[in-house]
Design a protein around this motif. Sequence first.
Motif, PDB file in Angstrom:
ATOM      1  N   ASN C   6     -51.797   2.065  37.155  1.00 19.91           N
ATOM      2  CA  ASN C   6     -51.683   1.931  35.707  1.00 19.91           C
ATOM      3  C   ASN C   6     -53.039   1.537  35.133  1.00 19.91           C
ATOM      4  O   ASN C   6     -53.283   0.394  34.771  1.00 19.91           O
ATOM      5  N   TRP C   7     -53.938   2.489  35.048  1.00 18.94           N
ATOM      6  CA  TRP C   7     -55.290   2.168  34.582  1.00 18.94           C
ATOM      7  C   TRP C   7     -55.337   1.660  33.142  1.00 18.94           C
ATOM      8  O   TRP C   7     -56.163   0.805  32.829  1.00 18.94           O
ATOM      9  N   PRO C   8     -54.489   2.146  32.227  1.00 19.78           N
ATOM     10  CA  PRO C   8     -54.559   1.616  30.860  1.00 19.78           C
ATOM     11  C   PRO C   8     -54.208   0.130  30.773  1.00 19.78           C
ATOM     12  O   PRO C   8     -54.282  -0.454  29.698  1.00 19.78           O
ATOM     13  N   ILE C   9     -53.905  -0.508  31.901  1.00 15.84           N
ATOM     14  CA  ILE C   9     -53.553  -1.931  31.882  1.00 15.84           C
ATOM     15  C   ILE C   9     -54.652  -2.760  31.228  1.00 15.84           C
ATOM     16  O   ILE C   9     -54.388  -3.802  30.618  1.00 15.84           O
ATOM     17  N   PHE C  10     -55.880  -2.280  31.316  1.00 14.47           N
ATOM     18  CA  PHE C  10     -56.991  -3.066  30.781  1.00 14.47           C
ATOM     19  C   PHE C  10     -56.877  -3.299  29.285  1.00 14.47           C
ATOM     20  O   PHE C  10     -57.418  -4.258  28.753  1.00 14.47           O
ATOM     21  N   TRP C  11     -56.190  -2.361  28.612  1.00 13.92           N
ATOM     22  CA  TRP C  11     -56.097  -2.526  27.181  1.00 13.92           C
ATOM     23  C   TRP C  11     -54.849  -3.265  26.733  1.00 13.92           C
ATOM     24  O   TRP C  11     -54.615  -3.445  25.567  1.00 13.92           O
ATOM     25  N   GLU C  12     -54.051  -3.715  27.718  1.00 11.09           N
ATOM     26  CA  GLU C  12     -52.868  -4.487  27.352  1.00 11.09           C
ATOM     27  C   GLU C  12     -53.246  -5.939  27.162  1.00 11.09           C
ATOM     28  O   GLU C  12     -54.207  -6.429  27.753  1.00 11.09           O
ATOM     29  N   ILE C  13     -52.476  -6.621  26.355  1.00  7.63           N
ATOM     30  CA  ILE C  13     -52.763  -8.029  26.083  1.00  7.63           C
ATOM     31  C   ILE C  13     -52.377  -8.874  27.301  1.00  7.63           C
ATOM     32  O   ILE C  13     -51.315  -8.688  27.890  1.00  7.63           O
ATOM     33  N   SER C  14     -53.265  -9.785  27.651  1.00  6.63           N
ATOM     34  CA  SER C  14     -53.021 -10.666  28.792  1.00  6.63           C
ATOM     35  C   SER C  14     -52.068 -11.785  28.383  1.00  6.63           C
ATOM     36  O   SER C  14     -51.788 -11.953  27.202  1.00  6.63           O
ATOM     37  N   PRO C  15     -51.582 -12.551  29.359  1.00  4.49           N
ATOM     38  CA  PRO C  15     -50.617 -13.607  29.062  1.00  4.49           C
ATOM     39  C   PRO C  15     -51.093 -14.632  28.037  1.00  4.49           C
ATOM     40  O   PRO C  15     -50.269 -15.335  27.464  1.00  4.49           O
ATOM     41  N   ASP C  16     -52.397 -14.730  27.772  1.00  6.40           N
ATOM     42  CA  ASP C  16     -52.798 -15.730  26.774  1.00  6.40           C
ATOM     43  C   ASP C  16     -52.487 -15.278  25.359  1.00  6.40           C
ATOM     44  O   ASP C  16     -52.654 -16.020  24.405  1.00  6.40           O
ATOM     45  N   VAL C  18     -53.844 -13.347  23.320  1.00  2.74           N
ATOM     46  CA  VAL C  18     -54.920 -13.031  22.364  1.00  2.74           C
ATOM     47  C   VAL C  18     -55.828 -11.908  22.875  1.00  2.74           C
ATOM     48  O   VAL C  18     -56.130 -10.972  22.165  1.00  2.74           O
ATOM     49  N   HIS C  19     -56.221 -12.037  24.146  1.00  2.00           N
ATOM     50  CA  HIS C  19     -57.224 -11.106  24.663  1.00  2.00           C
ATOM     51  C   HIS C  19     -56.598 -10.042  25.536  1.00  2.00           C
ATOM     52  O   HIS C  19     -55.592 -10.272  26.206  1.00  2.00           O
ATOM     53  N   THR C  20     -57.214  -8.862  25.525  1.00  5.32           N
ATOM     54  CA  THR C  20     -56.796  -7.838  26.477  1.00  5.32           C
ATOM     55  C   THR C  20     -57.288  -8.251  27.852  1.00  5.32           C
ATOM     56  O   THR C  20     -58.155  -9.120  27.982  1.00  5.32           O
ATOM     57  N   TYR C  21     -56.738  -7.602  28.875  1.00  7.51           N
ATOM     58  CA  TYR C  21     -57.184  -7.905  30.235  1.00  7.51           C
ATOM     59  C   TYR C  21     -58.671  -7.647  30.384  1.00  7.51           C
ATOM     60  O   TYR C  21     -59.389  -8.395  31.039  1.00  7.51           O
ATOM     61  N   LEU C  22     -59.118  -6.575  29.776  1.00 11.36           N
ATOM     62  CA  LEU C  22     -60.542  -6.254  29.865  1.00 11.36           C
ATOM     63  C   LEU C  22     -61.369  -7.389  29.284  1.00 11.36           C
ATOM     64  O   LEU C  22     -62.380  -7.802  29.846  1.00 11.36           O
ATOM     65  N   GLN C  23     -60.916  -7.909  28.151  1.00 13.31           N
ATOM     66  CA  GLN C  23     -61.654  -8.995  27.526  1.00 13.31           C
ATOM     67  C   GLN C  23     -61.678 -10.238  28.414  1.00 13.31           C
ATOM     68  O   GLN C  23     -62.690 -10.917  28.513  1.00 13.31           O
ATOM     69  N   THR C  24     -60.557 -10.503  29.071  1.00 13.33           N
ATOM     70  CA  THR C  24     -60.568 -11.681  29.950  1.00 13.33           C
ATOM     71  C   THR C  24     -61.552 -11.480  31.091  1.00 13.33           C
ATOM     72  O   THR C  24     -62.259 -12.416  31.491  1.00 13.33           O
ATOM     73  N   ARG C 196     -58.200 -12.119  39.790  1.00 18.09           N
ATOM     74  CA  ARG C 196     -57.039 -12.627  40.524  1.00 18.09           C
ATOM     75  C   ARG C 196     -55.889 -12.919  39.566  1.00 18.09           C
ATOM     76  O   ARG C 196     -54.733 -12.592  39.833  1.00 18.09           O
ATOM     77  N   ALA C 197     -56.240 -13.542  38.430  1.00 22.86           N
ATOM     78  CA  ALA C 197     -55.212 -13.857  37.436  1.00 22.86           C
ATOM     79  C   ALA C 197     -54.575 -12.576  36.920  1.00 22.86           C
ATOM     80  O   ALA C 197     -53.350 -12.480  36.776  1.00 22.86           O
ATOM     81  N   MET C 198     -55.421 -11.594  36.663  1.00 27.82           N
ATOM     82  CA  MET C 198     -54.909 -10.310  36.171  1.00 27.82           C
ATOM     83  C   MET C 198     -53.969  -9.689  37.202  1.00 27.82           C
ATOM     84  O   MET C 198     -52.914  -9.158  36.859  1.00 27.82           O
TER      85      MET C 198
END
Lengths: 236, 245, 249
Positions: C6-16, C18-24, C196-198
């Motif tokens: 699932n490569w588009p995962i980077f643009w999904e919002i992370s558990p915080d 606010v930020h996308t996974y990429l941003q984290t 790791r968190a991601m």
Amino acid sequence: MLGIEAMFSHFDFEVIIRSLPYLFYQGMTFTLLLTALATLGGIVLGTLLALMRLSGFALLTVPAAAYVNLMRSVPFVLMIFWFYFLVPYIGQWVTFSSRPMQVGAFASCLVTFTLFEAAFFCEIMRAGIQSISRGQVAAAQALGMTYPTVMGYIVLPQAFRNMVPVLLTQTIVLFQDTSLVYVISVTDFLGAASKVAQRDGRLVEMYLFAAVVYFVISLAASRSVGLLQRRIAIIR
Amino acid sequence: MSAMIEIAGLSKWYGPTQVLKDCSAQVAKGQVVVVCGPSGSGKSTLIKCVNGLETFQLGRISVDGISVGDPKTNLPKLRARIGMVFQHFELFPHLSVMRNLTLPQIKVLHRNASEAEEKGARLLDRVGLAAYAGKFPGQLSGGQQQRVAIARALAMEPIAMLFDEPTSALDPEMIQEVLDVMVALARDGMTMIVVTHEMGFARKVAHRVVFMDQGEIVEDAPTADFFVKPRSGRAQLFLSKILQH
Amino acid sequence: MHYHWNWPIFWEISPDGVHTYLQTLLMGTGWTLLTAAFAFIIALTFGSLIGVMRTTPFSFAVRIGDIYVELFRNIPLLVQMFLWYFVLPELVPRNFGNWLKQLPNASFYTAVIALGLYMSARLAEQVRAGVLSLPRGQRQAGLALGLTLPQTYVYVLLPMAYRIIMPPLTSELLNTIKNSAVALTIGLMELTARARAMQEYSFQVFEAFTAATVIYIAINIMVTFAMRIAERRIAVPGYLGFKPQDAGH
């Protein structure tokens, strides 16, 4: 000095003594076994990679160089995570199974450490092989020896002898790196100390003890390597 | 006339080995003394003791009245007044030729930059290398580097100069250019101790020749006497060997 | 294979939230670089000092330098971090210890100090090797001109020594960046920790770690490139440098 007395007035030596069997029979044996096997595997694979890099055939040099550079660009911790998740899938692929293979902690670590350290052993062996003068190779070839014979009987034996101190030093580095298996909660020596520390609430004692043990072993080992180096130098 | 440089009863040991044995010599102001001898005789060690680069256990060395071995002596200050030229030139490779000349003046003699540069330029001209001020040592030949090294030592306006085999590391065709500078220096009245094998130089400008062997001063005679009739057998042997070619 | 890519995962919002996974991941990269930079400054400062001490003619200074290097080289980095993070606050006076434990970004400061001192021992070795590789006459020439010993180090020996050890210095800088990952064990949210968190929250193991790998490789290339330019800038005309070997990590 009052400060130091105050610091250590509650030092609990008991917890260290009580956990010695666990620390050494479980933890240290894991650490030492991993170190020994990964070193062996790493040297074998590393030598192979070195030969590939020195072969002159693009088909061999490019993948070998790419592999070595990759391993050397990335933190070891990240590689530990990679292989922790990857090895079961590789096992599945290699055994044509339908599910990811269940790999024990030790096996996973062994694969990780061997593959990672091989990159460093490769560079050491490469330097060692290149330090054997061209004259040696020329003389061997003039006698009619083929490349494998020259490598196997003339170059590699000499290269190994030259590189023994450096290889041993890298082994000591490996020994210290085994502590990183902590990140996947594997019980090596540090992991064991950590478990006792958290169970008994004795972080200070256990971590200081772990530090002392690593220090003593590493220091003794590096001093021995130094002694060995001096004796080799004399023989030369 | 008190001597500019006085060496009295100098003895030095490296561990159990004695490398200098009770050496005594005097160099008057304006005198040029050549020190020669087989390798290992202690010549380099001797002159390195004069400016304190080597320590010694027994004896006394004084330069212009100041005792070199005295712990109270300000060695950097004393060294600033004694120039030294090394066998391997020892220019500072990361600094330009001009900076090699000005750095010690600025940092040790506390001259200002323009004064130092002016002096540097004059000295470079004196050794025939005015055009090389902006170059780096790595870009110069051995003979050129050594001439710059002499200029660097002269920039400190020393009362005496020590030369440690200044031409031994040079290719034959470059030896003369360096010797010419040293001859001119001698003729200008500089007090010099020169460790060298160049006997032509000795005959030309040296007032005295000191012959050393195995840590001892075997002979110390006026130049003419030394070459015509050396008194010791060892000196005769040495001369016969080096004067052959 | 049961793995679901699932490569588009980077643009999904992370558990915080606010930020996308990429941003984290990029935030983590920032912490990695910041930690490594400060740690390297500490390492260079202390390493140079200790390295210089070990090349002086004062046996007292040499002994202290040797002990320092042996101490920091024979204990694994991870154990050193634990000592600074868990053990130090317990050994100092109660109030100071409590203040340390409450400090915001404690893991950052601890990581910088632990990593900095660990690497300083390695740099001390390099600086020492660099100074010792210079011809003995350089030190003598400096002293003969009347420079004091400190002046001789500053104006004559160290400028050349640093140039000589640029290649291993670059290698140690890269090691510092890589070793910063160890700090995830004390809570520093640097790049590997973020990856790791991601992985833990999204279960997209390989996407997460691939991204981290790519970023580390990119950092590696850029730092190597920058150092090579620096090397050329400060090169001394006409001087051929000596290149000591680099091994280990």
